[in-house]
Design a protein around this motif. Structure first.
Motif, mmCIF file in Angstrom:
data_model
loop_
_atom_site.group_PDB
_atom_site.id
_atom_site.type_symbol
_atom_site.label_atom_id
_atom_site.label_comp_id
_atom_site.label_asym_id
_atom_site.label_seq_id
_atom_site.Cartn_x
_atom_site.Cartn_y
_atom_site.Cartn_z
ATOM 1 N N THR A 157 42.569 3.547 59.301
ATOM 2 C CA THR A 157 42.190 4.961 59.143
ATOM 3 C C THR A 157 41.748 5.608 60.439
ATOM 4 O OG1 THR A 157 39.895 4.406 58.609
ATOM 5 C CG2 THR A 157 41.451 4.558 56.761
ATOM 6 N N GLY A 158 41.353 4.802 61.427
ATOM 7 C CA GLY A 158 40.797 5.348 62.660
ATOM 8 C C GLY A 158 39.354 5.777 62.508
ATOM 9 N N ASN A 159 38.714 5.405 61.405
ATOM 10 C CA ASN A 159 37.315 5.751 61.160
ATOM 11 C C ASN A 159 36.512 4.487 60.881
ATOM 12 O OD1 ASN A 159 37.433 8.696 61.339
ATOM 13 N ND2 ASN A 159 38.729 8.562 59.517
ATOM 14 N N HIS A 160 35.195 4.638 60.821
ATOM 15 C CA HIS A 160 34.311 3.476 60.752
ATOM 16 C C HIS A 160 34.002 3.108 59.305
ATOM 17 C CE1 HIS A 160 30.195 1.515 61.919
ATOM 18 N NE2 HIS A 160 31.097 0.625 61.561
ATOM 19 N N TYR A 161 34.535 2.002 58.863
ATOM 20 C CA TYR A 161 34.227 1.437 57.546
ATOM 21 C C TYR A 161 33.526 0.098 57.739
ATOM 22 C CZ TYR A 161 37.157 4.791 55.014
ATOM 23 O OH TYR A 161 37.678 5.931 54.457
ATOM 24 N N ARG A 162 32.583 -0.192 56.864
ATOM 25 C CA ARG A 162 31.898 -1.484 56.860
ATOM 26 C C ARG A 162 31.277 -1.707 55.487
ATOM 27 N NH1 ARG A 162 26.657 0.021 56.754
ATOM 28 N NH2 ARG A 162 25.807 1.557 58.221
ATOM 29 N N LEU A 163 30.679 -2.878 55.304
ATOM 30 C CA LEU A 163 29.877 -3.096 54.108
ATOM 31 C C LEU A 163 28.614 -2.245 54.205
ATOM 32 C CD1 LEU A 163 30.093 -6.984 53.725
ATOM 33 C CD2 LEU A 163 31.407 -5.244 52.490
ATOM 34 N N TYR B 216 38.170 -7.257 55.668
ATOM 35 C CA TYR B 216 38.800 -6.107 55.011
ATOM 36 C C TYR B 216 38.281 -4.815 55.614
ATOM 37 C CZ TYR B 216 40.056 -2.688 51.453
ATOM 38 O OH TYR B 216 40.555 -1.566 50.804
ATOM 39 N N SER B 217 36.975 -4.706 55.825
ATOM 40 C CA SER B 217 36.381 -3.481 56.361
ATOM 41 C C SER B 217 36.916 -3.170 57.759
ATOM 42 C CB SER B 217 34.857 -3.623 56.403
ATOM 43 O OG SER B 217 34.336 -3.900 55.118
ATOM 44 N N LYS B 218 37.058 -4.204 58.583
ATOM 45 C CA LYS B 218 37.599 -4.000 59.930
ATOM 46 C C LYS B 218 39.048 -3.513 59.871
ATOM 47 C CE LYS B 218 34.738 -7.279 62.524
ATOM 48 N NZ LYS B 218 34.766 -8.499 63.368
ATOM 49 N N TRP B 219 39.837 -4.115 58.995
ATOM 50 C CA TRP B 219 41.225 -3.677 58.830
ATOM 51 C C TRP B 219 41.279 -2.218 58.386
ATOM 52 C CZ3 TRP B 219 43.345 -2.213 54.043
ATOM 53 C CH2 TRP B 219 44.726 -1.947 54.046
ATOM 54 N N LEU B 220 40.423 -1.836 57.441
ATOM 55 C CA LEU B 220 40.410 -0.465 56.953
ATOM 56 C C LEU B 220 40.020 0.508 58.064
ATOM 57 C CD1 LEU B 220 40.837 1.203 54.387
ATOM 58 C CD2 LEU B 220 38.418 0.858 53.837
ATOM 59 N N SER B 221 39.114 0.102 58.932
ATOM 60 C CA SER B 221 38.732 0.941 60.077
ATOM 61 C C SER B 221 39.917 1.149 61.012
ATOM 62 C CB SER B 221 37.563 0.296 60.833
ATOM 63 O OG SER B 221 36.403 0.218 60.032
ATOM 64 N N ARG B 222 40.667 0.077 61.277
ATOM 65 C CA ARG B 222 41.845 0.206 62.142
ATOM 66 C C ARG B 222 42.907 1.097 61.496
ATOM 67 N NH1 ARG B 222 40.994 -5.450 62.522
ATOM 68 N NH2 ARG B 222 42.804 -5.841 61.174
ATOM 69 N N ARG C 70 40.411 10.156 49.661
ATOM 70 C CA ARG C 70 41.040 8.959 50.212
ATOM 71 C C ARG C 70 41.586 9.299 51.587
ATOM 72 N NH1 ARG C 70 42.350 5.334 45.793
ATOM 73 N NH2 ARG C 70 42.327 6.407 43.791
ATOM 74 N N GLU C 71 41.427 8.396 52.539
ATOM 75 C CA GLU C 71 41.946 8.646 53.882
ATOM 76 C C GLU C 71 43.291 7.930 54.071
ATOM 77 O OE1 GLU C 71 38.504 9.689 56.822
ATOM 78 O OE2 GLU C 71 38.393 7.577 56.301
ATOM 79 N N TYR D 297 47.174 5.476 51.036
ATOM 80 C CA TYR D 297 45.786 5.892 51.237
ATOM 81 C C TYR D 297 44.838 4.734 50.992
ATOM 82 C CZ TYR D 297 47.469 10.687 51.364
ATOM 83 O OH TYR D 297 48.120 11.848 51.711
ATOM 84 N N GLY D 298 43.659 4.847 51.591
ATOM 85 C CA GLY D 298 42.613 3.864 51.406
ATOM 86 C C GLY D 298 41.881 4.057 50.092
ATOM 87 N N PRO D 299 40.791 3.324 49.895
ATOM 88 C CA PRO D 299 40.038 3.424 48.641
ATOM 89 C C PRO D 299 39.419 4.801 48.461
ATOM 90 C CG PRO D 299 38.850 2.091 50.250
ATOM 91 C CD PRO D 299 40.202 2.329 50.819
ATOM 92 N N LEU D 300 39.213 5.169 47.207
ATOM 93 C CA LEU D 300 38.574 6.438 46.881
ATOM 94 C C LEU D 300 37.107 6.368 47.265
ATOM 95 C CD1 LEU D 300 39.010 9.218 45.495
ATOM 96 C CD2 LEU D 300 38.306 8.135 43.353
ATOM 97 N N MET D 301 36.619 7.391 48.003
ATOM 98 C CA MET D 301 35.259 7.407 48.530
ATOM 99 C C MET D 301 34.509 8.642 48.039
ATOM 100 S SD MET D 301 35.507 4.645 50.394
ATOM 101 C CE MET D 301 33.932 4.702 51.260
ATOM 102 N N VAL D 302 33.197 8.515 47.944
ATOM 103 C CA VAL D 302 32.315 9.624 47.569
ATOM 104 C C VAL D 302 31.263 9.796 48.668
ATOM 105 C CG1 VAL D 302 30.576 10.434 45.929
ATOM 106 C CG2 VAL D 302 32.641 9.319 45.092
ATOM 107 N N ARG D 303 31.145 11.012 49.197
ATOM 108 C CA ARG D 303 30.110 11.291 50.211
ATOM 109 C C ARG D 303 28.745 11.305 49.525
ATOM 110 N NH1 ARG D 303 30.102 13.706 55.529
ATOM 111 N NH2 ARG D 303 27.962 13.372 56.263
#
Length: 550
Positions: free
Chosen positions: A404-410, A396-402, A306-307, A314-320
Motif C-alpha cells: 500500500t505504501g503506508n504504515h501497517y502494523r499490529l 503480513y503487516s510488513k507485506w501490507l505496508s509495502r 480499503r487501500e 485492495y487490502g483489508p477493510l479499515m475503520v479510522r
C-alpha cells in the motif's frame, strides 16, 4: 401426453425473458400448497411462500434481474428449472441457450417453504420439500424431496461469477413428532465452494411463519434490507437481516428463538443492486470512491475504506478510530487474505506445527502437520486465520505496508483496547451481561458444550463450535466486528512491558493477546482481558487484525 405438454408449457412460461440478454438471473421457488398435516403427512400448508417469491421478484427485477418465479412446484418442475438454469437440458425449445447461466453471470437461488434434515447412511443432509404428495417419514423425504446440496452443487459447477443461495425453510420441528431418520431442526452446514448460502435459522431452531403476516419473518426482514440497502455489500444486508430477526424473536427473558446464519466463500464484494448504486426505496447513494493524494483510488465503504495493493485488488477493510492517529481492521484477517499474502510474497510460516485438538475429542496438543491451512476443523476463506504466530502476523503487516505504501502494523495493547471499547466503560462493548454474548461474539457457548461437556461457557447459543466467518455478529459502536471472541488477536506489545508501545521484533519475550476466542469462558471475553504468547508458537484459537498508522 397431456402431462408432458403441461410441463413443457410451464417451463416455457417460467423462462420467458426479454430479447435482451442479462447477466443477473434469479430462480425463486415458493412452496406452500402442502396437504393438511397429520400422522401420515409431516408438512402442512404454508401461507407465506407465494407472497415471499412475489415480493422478492419485484425487488430483484427492480435491480435488473431476470427472474424465474415458481409457485408451488413439484419435484419434476423443481429439478427441470435447476437443470435449465445450469444448462443441462439440451432442448432449445424448453431451455434456450440465452436463458442459461453464462460465464461471469450472477445467479441467485431463493427458496421459501418446508425443509428438513434427514439422515442418510449416517450423514445428515438438507432437503427441500416439493408439493404434490405426502411425506410420512424421512424415507419419503429422501426419495421425493430435493437435496439442497444437489442444487448448490449445480450453482458451484456453473460458470457464474457470483452464486447466492437463500433458504427460508425449516418451519416445523418435525423431530418431535417422529424419530424416523430425521436430524435436528434447521439446516446443517453444506460448506459451499465459491458460493454464498444464507439460512433463515440456525441448526436446532425453526423459522417463523405466520398466517397474519404477508411474508415469513426472515423474508420480511430481508426484503426490508434489500429495499433500503441494495447497494450495500451482501454481508451488510444479511448482518442487518440477522439482527432484525434476532431482535424480533426474543422472548421475555431475552433468549433468542431464531438466529439466521450464513456460509460463504465469495471472492470480493457483491451488492444486489451493484455496489454504490441507488437504493430501491430511498434513492440515496452510497459514498462513491474518492481520490487520495497518491492518485490511486481508495475504495470507500460504509464505516470504512480499503487501500489499493500494488499487486492488484485492495487490502483489508479499515475503520479510522475517532480522535486517534490510527485506523483498525474492521475484521480479523481472514484465511483468504492470509493466503493471498503468502502467495504474493513467497513467505512461508516458519515451523510446521500448531496446538490443536486433532481428533476433536478434547485431546489437545502440538501436532506436527497442523497449520493455518489445516487447523483440524473446517474453515472457509472468510474465517479468521488461526495457527499463525506473532512473527507470521508481523510479516503480513510488513507485506501490507509495502503493497500500500503506508504504515501497517499490529496494534499496541492500548490501541487495541481503545478500539474494542469504542468509548464504553462496561466489561464488554455490549454491556456487563456475559450471557448476551451470542448476539455479538463467537464464544464458548451451549453449542460448544455439546461437544466439550466440561467447558465453562456463556449461557447462550451462537451456533458455532469453532471459528465463525468474520463479521457474523453485531459490531461495536465504531463498526469493528469480532473484537471479542472468535480468535485471540496478537498485539505488538510486550506482556510485561509498556502497553502503549511495540516490542522489538527480536527476542522471545511474551507478547499480549487480546479479545478472547471461540472456546473461551466469560472471564476471558472482556475488553480488559489479556493473555500472553511467545512470538513463535501457534495455536488453534489465535489470529490477528492490523492497524494503519497515520
Amino acid at each position: 401426453m397431456k402431462r408432458r405438454q403441461a410441463l413443457s408449457i410451464v417451463c416455457l412460461l417460467l423462462f420467458t425473458l426479454s430479447a435482451q440478454a442479462s447477466n443477473k438471473i434469479a430462480l425463486l421457488i415458493g412452496n406452500g400448497a402442502y396437504p393438511r398435516a397429520n400422522n401420515q403427512n409431516l408438512f402442512g400448508p404454508l401461507p407465506n411462500p407465494k407472497n415471499d417469491i412475489a415480493d422478492m421478484q419485484n425487488v430483484l427485477q427492480g435491480f435488473g434481474y431476470q427472474v424465474y418465479a415458481l409457485p408451488d412446484a413439484n419435484k419434476k418442475i423443481m429439478e427441470k428449472a435447476v437443470k435449465c438454469l445450469a444448462g443441462q437440458i439440451s432442448s432449445q425449445r424448453q431451455c434456450p441457450q440465452k436463458y442459461r447461466i453464462q460465464s461471469g453471470d450472477t445467479v441467485i437461488f431463493y427458496y421459501s417453504g418446508h425443509g428438513a434434515q434427514a439422515k442418510v447412511q449416517g450423514a445428515v443432509k438438507n432437503y427441500l420439500v416439493p408439493v404434490g404428495r405426502r411425506y410420512a417419514d424421512a424415507a419419503d423425504l429422501v426419495e421425493y424431496g430435493i437435496s439442497a446440496r444437489w442444487i448448490l452443487s449445480k450453482l458451484e459447477n456453473s460458470r457464474a461469477k457470483v452464486k447466492v443461495m437463500i433458504l427460508d425453510a425449516c418451519r416445523d420441528r418435525i423431530q418431535l413428532s417422529t424419530g424416523k431418520g430425521f436430524g435436528d431442526s434447521g439446516f446443517t452446514r453444506m460448506h459451499p465452494q465459491g458460493a454464498f448460502v444464507a439460512y433463515a435459522t440456525q441448526s436446532g431452531h425453526i423459522a417463523w411463519g405466520d398466517d397474519k403476516r404477508r411474508n415469513s419473518l426472515y423474508t420480511e426482514k430481508l426484503l426490508e434490507n434489500l429495499k433500503t440497502g441494495g447497494g450495500k455489500t451482501i454481508h451488510e444486508v444479511f448482518r442487518k437481516t440477522r439482527d432484525a430477526v434476532f431482535l424480533a424473536t426474543r422472548d421475555d427473558q431475552g433468549k433468542q428463538r431464531q438466529i439466521p446464519w450464513e456460509e460463504e466463500q465469495l471472492i470480493g464484494d457483491f451488492c444486489f443492486a451493484g455496489c454504490g448504486r441507488f437504493s430501491a426505496q430511498t434513492g440515496s447513494q452510497d459514498t462513491p470512491p474518492t481520490q487520495i493524494q497518491t492518485g490511486q483510488t481508495l475504495q470507500r465503504e460504509a464505516k470504512g475504506f480499503r487501500e489499493p495493493l500494488k499487486s492488484g485488488g485492495y487490502g483489508p477493510l479499515m475503520v479510522r478510530i475517532p480522535g486517534a492517529d490510527y485506523a483498525m481492521g474492521t475484521y480479523e484477517i481472514s484465511v483468504g487474505e492470509y493466503r493471498r499474502f503468502e502467495q504474493s510474497s513467497g513467505y512461508r510460516s516458519k515451523g510446521d506445527d500448531c496446538y490443536v485438538d486433532k481428533d476433536q475429542d478434547g485431546s489437545w496438543g502440538k501436532v506436527k502437520d497442523a497449520s493455518w491451512q489445516k487447523p483440524y476443523f473446517k474453515q472457509s476463506a472468510q474465517h479468521p486465520v488461526v495457527c499463525v504466530s506473532w512473527s507470521d502476523a508481523v510479516a503480513y503487516s510488513k507485506w501490507l505496508s509495502r503493497e500500500t505504501g503506508n504504515h501497517y502494523r499490529l496494534p499496541t495493547s492500548e490501541e487495541w483496547e481503545r478500539a474494542a471499547r469504542a468509548e464504553t466503560t462496561t466489561e464488554r462493548y455490549w454491556g456487563d451481561d456475559a450471557d448476551l454474548a451470542c448476539a455479538y461474539a463467537n464464544v464458548g457457548d451451549q453449542t460448544a458444550k455439546q461437544k466439550y461437556s466440561d467447558w465453562m461457557i456463556h449461557n447462550c447459543r451462537d451456533g458455532y463450535v469453532y471459528t465463525a466467518p468474520v463479521g457474523q455478529f453485531k459490531p461495536n459502536a465504531w463498526g469493528l466486528y469480532d473484537v471479542l471472541g472468535n480468535a485471540w488477536e496478537w498485539t505488538c506489545s510486550l506482556y510485561d512491558g509498556e502497553q502503549s508501545a511495540c516490542a522489538p521484533e527480536k527476542g522471545n519475550e511474551s507478547r499480549v493477546l487480546r479479545g478472547g476466542s471461540w472456546n473461551y469462558r466469560p472471564y476471558g471475553v472482556r475488553s480488559a482481558s489479556r493473555f500472553s504468547g511467545r512470538p513463535s508458537p501457534r495455536n488453534y484459537d489465535v489470529g490477528f487484525r492490523v492497524a494503519r498508522i497515520y
